[in-house]
Scaffold this motif. Structure first.
Motif, PDB file in Angstrom:
ATOM      1  N   UNK A 400       0.855  -1.189   0.000  1.00 54.25           N
ATOM      2  CA  UNK A 400       0.000   0.000   0.000  1.00 54.25           C
ATOM      3  C   UNK A 400       0.895   1.245   0.000  1.00 54.25           C
ATOM      4  N   UNK A 401       1.202   1.819  -1.158  1.00 58.57           N
ATOM      5  CA  UNK A 401       2.113   2.963  -1.238  1.00 58.57           C
ATOM      6  C   UNK A 401       1.664   4.112  -0.326  1.00 58.57           C
ATOM      7  N   UNK A 402       2.642   4.748   0.299  1.00 58.06           N
ATOM      8  CA  UNK A 402       2.377   5.886   1.178  1.00 58.06           C
ATOM      9  C   UNK A 402       3.125   7.097   0.638  1.00 58.06           C
ATOM     10  N   UNK A 403       2.403   8.208   0.497  1.00 54.45           N
ATOM     11  CA  UNK A 403       3.004   9.453   0.029  1.00 54.45           C
ATOM     12  C   UNK A 403       2.913  10.497   1.147  1.00 54.45           C
ATOM     13  N   UNK A 404       3.951  11.310   1.258  1.00 58.32           N
ATOM     14  CA  UNK A 404       3.953  12.359   2.277  1.00 58.32           C
ATOM     15  C   UNK A 404       4.246  13.696   1.613  1.00 58.32           C
ATOM     16  N   UNK A 405       3.731  14.761   2.206  1.00 63.62           N
ATOM     17  CA  UNK A 405       3.952  16.100   1.674  1.00 63.62           C
ATOM     18  C   UNK A 405       4.593  17.013   2.699  1.00 63.62           C
ATOM     19  N   UNK A 406       5.507  17.838   2.239  1.00 63.56           N
ATOM     20  CA  UNK A 406       6.063  18.931   3.040  1.00 63.56           C
ATOM     21  C   UNK A 406       5.540  20.220   2.432  1.00 63.56           C
ATOM     22  N   UNK A 407       4.974  21.080   3.271  1.00 66.17           N
ATOM     23  CA  UNK A 407       4.271  22.257   2.777  1.00 66.17           C
ATOM     24  C   UNK A 407       4.894  23.543   3.306  1.00 66.17           C
ATOM     25  N   UNK A 408       4.651  24.627   2.559  1.00 72.70           N
ATOM     26  CA  UNK A 408       5.188  25.952   2.874  1.00 72.70           C
ATOM     27  C   UNK A 408       6.701  25.980   2.718  1.00 72.70           C
ATOM     28  N   UNK A 409       7.171  25.343   1.658  1.00 74.73           N
ATOM     29  CA  UNK A 409       8.603  25.207   1.371  1.00 74.73           C
ATOM     30  C   UNK A 409       9.063  26.142   0.251  1.00 74.73           C
ATOM     31  N   UNK A 410       8.280  27.173  -0.077  1.00 74.32           N
ATOM     32  CA  UNK A 410       8.530  27.949  -1.289  1.00 74.32           C
ATOM     33  C   UNK A 410       9.664  28.943  -1.245  1.00 74.32           C
TER      34      UNK A 410
END
Length: 467
Positions: A400-410
């Motif tokens: 079951x692939x798991x994806x993660x996000x890091x946000x406010x990295x601009x």
């Protein structure tokens, strides 16, 4: 028993939030279907959500407009974008839709300004505030811009020699500012910023080098501290010292009419993030007005140079968990399909935290993990999420692939990471996607750059590409 990841978030944070919502078991960011992006473009993936840039500019402008109206403040407000946060054309194009100005920090910034002028994005009325330590090429470029008619180009003097260097190259009269070398918090390794001129030396410097110089006109005093704009005794004390200098300078230099309070608004780095921007702006305007009234001088026009605040919350990075390594009875390492050092270098360089959330599988059971990157470097990891002291993610399952996000990295991550160049262990730079939204709320995407491949790396390294 609450064992699902969604239960953990519910009991730990206020959720959903303005930009983060859940649809079924999948995370949405500003209504963007992140799993659809992954299906179309794959991971790792970086993206820039352009509307957030304009939104933050509008927010700041309103805070200052409201504060100035409340306190009957007679000066003007000018929002400048600090280009070093992100020099990309798509960022500048979006920011400049909002009647703003520009702050530069080095020579090639001026070439960008000239490109923007040629394309009609800015005019001679746009302020270009030139900060930074200036030597040959930067001086040449500033002089070219002024000599070609951009009268609102304003070099901010950083050291005692710059006026002479600029005067030799610039034809006719030109405006300048002076940067204050602020005193840093006691915990810093140094007491005074290397940038600018010391508080006590500014008025003597004016009297010696500027007062009788008919070629230059002092218009601005610039103030900035490394810790940013925060509600601390240290910040308010430094602002008061800055205002003392402004008043003293104003009394001997009537043409001085602007105070640049720099940047330093924080960017959201946690679901727990709290910061009262409107209060801080209101109190800054109030203190400036009260101090000037007491000293019987006119209030200054206010300039700000928001960089991270402008662009930081527009950026994100998405990774896939490739594998889990159980290194001992307590530590589980989830390995991402990229590198923190190369794609989010601030996590490595200054232990910066970003908002980190799984993209999918929110109804699965969770576990405590560490996150590791692909480089052969022990520092390539991300081991704590702000205010939790640990990372919790849905349990790793190979099927079951798991994806993660890091946000406010601009802000800063692409330039510090060496966008388009070599990266540690030759880890390729991810695809980069631009995301926009029209007035009807329809989301559109555009691929800005493909993921680096072996040929890109070999060319930079000087190989001929013969395998």
């Amino acid at each position: 028993m609450n064992t699902k990841y969604s239960d953990l978030i519910d009991q730990t944070y206020y959720f959903p939030q303005e930009e983060f919502t859940l649809e079924g078991t999948e995370l949405k960011f500003h209504d963007i279907d992140l799993m659809e992006l992954i299906k179309e473009y794959g991971a790792p993936l970086k993206f820039t959500y352009l509307p957030k840039i304009s939104q933050n500019i509008h927010r700041a402008k309103k805070w200052f407009a409201d504060a100035m109206e409340k306190h009957d403040y007679k000066g003007n407000y000018n929002y400048c974008y600090c280009t070093k946060s992100s020099h990309f054309q798509h960022v500048l194009n979006e920011a400049l839709k909002n009647d703003i100005h520009i702050e530069t920090s080095s020579a090639f910034d001026i070439n960008i300004v000239e490109e923007l002028k040629a394309s009609g994005k800015i005019t001679d009325d746009t302020y270009v505030l030139c900060n930074g330590f200036k030597r040959d090429q930067y001086i040449e470029n500033i002089a070219r811009l002024l000599n070609n008619g951009h009268k609102n180009c304003m070099p901010i003097i950083d050291n005692y020699e710059e006026i002479d260097l600029l005067s030799e190259k610039i034809e006719g009269k030109f405006p300048i500012g002076i940067r204050i070398a602020s005193e840093e918090e006691p915990k810093f390794e140094f007491y005074t910023s290397r940038l600018g001129i010391g508080y006590k030396n500014i008025v003597p410097f004016f009297n010696k080098k500027i007062k009788e110089n008919e070629q230059v006109e002092l218009k601005m005093l610039h103030f900035f501290i490394n810790t940013g704009i925060r509600d601390t005794a240290y910040y308010w004390n430094e602002l008061q010292k800055c205002l003392r200098v402004y008043v003293s300078l104003k009394k001997v230099c009537p043409e001085l009419d602007s105070l640049n309070i720099g940047g330093g608004f924080p960017v959201k780095n946690s679901l727990h993030f709290e910061y009262d921007y409107a209060y801080m702006v209101d109190e800054i305007i109030n203190q400036i007005k009260l101090y000037c009234e007491e000293a019987e001088v006119d209030v200054p026009n206010i300039f700000t140079e928001f960089g991270s605040f402008t662009v930081g919350e527009s950026g994100g990075a998405i990774y896939e968990i490739l594998y889990q390594k159980q290194q001992n009875d307590r530590e589980k390492w989830n390995m991402i399909n990229s590198s923190f050092i190369t794609t989010l270098p601030d996590t490595w360089a200054i232990s910066k935290k970003f908002v980190m959330l799984p993209i999918n599988r929110w109804n699965d059971e969770y576990e405590r993990v560490l996150l590791g990157g692909l480089t052969c470097d022990s520092d390539d990891y991300y081991n704590s999420e702000q205010n939790v002291n640990a990372i919790y993610l849905p349990k790793y399952k190979k099927e079951k692939p798991l994806y993660i996000g890091f946000f406010n990295t601009g802000a800063y991550q692409e330039t510090i990471g060496g966008y388009g160049g070599l990266h540690h262990c030759l880890i390729p730079q991810p695809k980069h996607l631009l995301i926009d939204k029209d007035e009807n709320g329809n989301i559109s995407t555009k691929l800005f750059s493909e993921q680096q491949d072996a040929d890109d790396m070999l060319k930079i390294l000087g190989y001929n590409g013969h395998n």
